[in-house]
Design a protein around this motif. Sequence first.
Motif, PDB file in Angstrom:
ATOM      1  N   TRP A 127      35.359  -1.263  37.362  1.00 51.22           N
ATOM      2  CA  TRP A 127      35.707  -1.767  35.969  1.00 51.22           C
ATOM      3  C   TRP A 127      37.116  -2.549  36.369  1.00 51.22           C
ATOM      4  O   TRP A 127      37.987  -1.659  36.699  1.00 51.22           O
ATOM      5  CB  TRP A 127      35.872  -0.860  34.871  1.00 51.22           C
ATOM      6  N   GLU A 143      28.316  -7.682  31.212  1.00 47.21           N
ATOM      7  CA  GLU A 143      29.533  -6.868  31.907  1.00 47.21           C
ATOM      8  C   GLU A 143      30.022  -7.340  32.990  1.00 47.21           C
ATOM      9  O   GLU A 143      31.282  -7.348  33.403  1.00 47.21           O
ATOM     10  CB  GLU A 143      29.197  -5.469  31.852  1.00 47.21           C
ATOM     11  N   ASP A 182      32.597   6.875  36.158  1.00 46.65           N
ATOM     12  CA  ASP A 182      33.131   5.335  36.261  1.00 46.65           C
ATOM     13  C   ASP A 182      34.700   5.301  36.821  1.00 46.65           C
ATOM     14  O   ASP A 182      35.239   6.018  36.346  1.00 46.65           O
ATOM     15  CB  ASP A 182      32.664   4.758  34.996  1.00 46.65           C
ATOM     16  N   ARG A 194      32.635  -5.383  34.809  1.00 40.63           N
ATOM     17  CA  ARG A 194      32.391  -4.749  36.222  1.00 40.63           C
ATOM     18  C   ARG A 194      32.506  -5.377  37.315  1.00 40.63           C
ATOM     19  O   ARG A 194      31.603  -6.716  37.329  1.00 40.63           O
ATOM     20  CB  ARG A 194      30.735  -4.267  35.871  1.00 40.63           C
TER      21      ARG A 194
END
Length: 440
Positions: free
Chosen positions: A56, A9, A347, A46
């Motif tokens: 993100w 990620e 997040d 990320r």
Amino acid sequence: MSTTEQSTELIPETIARQIVLPEGHRDNDALFAAYAWLRDHNPLGRAVVDGYDPLWLVTKYADIMEIERQPEIFTSAGGEYKGSVNPILANQAGDAFTKSINNGSLRILETLTYLDPPEHTAIKDIALDWFRPQNLAKWETVIRDIARASVARLLATDGKVDFVKDFALQYPLHVIMSLFGVPESDEPRMMALTQEFFGSADPDAARADVAPLSPDAAAQQWVATIQDFYAYFEALLQDRRANPREDLATVIAMGRDPNGEFYPNEMYYGYFIAIATAGHDTTSSTLAGGMLELGRDPEQLARVRGDLSLVPHLVNESLRWASPVKHFMRTATQEYTLRGREVHAGDRFMLLYQSGNRDAEANPNPDSFDPQRRPNKHIAFGYGPHMCIGQHLAKLELRIMFEELLPHIESLTATGNTKFIQTNFVGGLKNMPVSIEFRR
């Protein structure tokens, strides 16, 4: 989450810095190359950049749309997150400064950007009818007169101008201030504050009362500029309450909450700031970006000039191409699966509208400027409840200006290096030296 999953990620640092840092946006070619790399290799990745909270990066059109249509899952800054997250990306030092002078809250403006439905809906509705196409139609003559006067001033030059500074900035500013109700004599003040507001990370737009190069300099400038706007708009608010007029400022000043009461004054100031900044800066960036591309392709320029029925499509393509609103932030309120990846409550997501508008899955051949593109699935105005309230006015202004300007343009040639504003939020071309051959 396993270590392997985390590593797949994670976005390479050079790519992450290019997009997250304001200075990465000075180089448009490198910026769009970074967007393209992410769309191809890590479309939902990320980013970990020193001085910023992890986040993100959302680069695909479909993912941006999925987030935008679900404000209950991906909040702008409402509900339990009110004041605790920033819908505009700032570094950690900047957020800390804002909290330090705002009672621990990041909600520094009472404006639509910081709200979610139903609060967002109630406040947006104050001016929603004013911005509908059927109401804007009655202003077309006023806007066209302003456009013709702007074109006449351009035609009076020798054609060797900075298209941004000498032309594109002035027209939409005069339009929105005229409709808003700000005196023409105050327009230079509104322009200066707008450039300080959106250029808070650009050294060329730095205020004298903000210490340069400090980690929280951008936030300091943001707050100082807001305070200057507040001081100006307090007088405007009180005047429109006492002396209503046929202008947008009066519509907003008279707006009330669902119980029929006036909101706190800060809400009206925030509304005024949104109109007085985004109401013209984004339009000028789009106008300049579209004309630069037409100048690079004489055949396209001649085609649109010869068939002005193509202008609405030119407007949409200019919006897709320039995408002057580069990002907004959203925060997940719950667990969710997005593009096969598990995200968690808290997040944060940076919605990259410029990247989404260059996504080939939404717009084939996205790196070609095509004034005849149909359909054009751009999201330059966002999507969902946060879709820009001023989109119809912006399109009207751009259509009228292209209709008035293009018949007079034989050619437009860049004569020097163009520069972009150093900002990861809202901005476009800073300068655009050109030589224009007029059709007499």
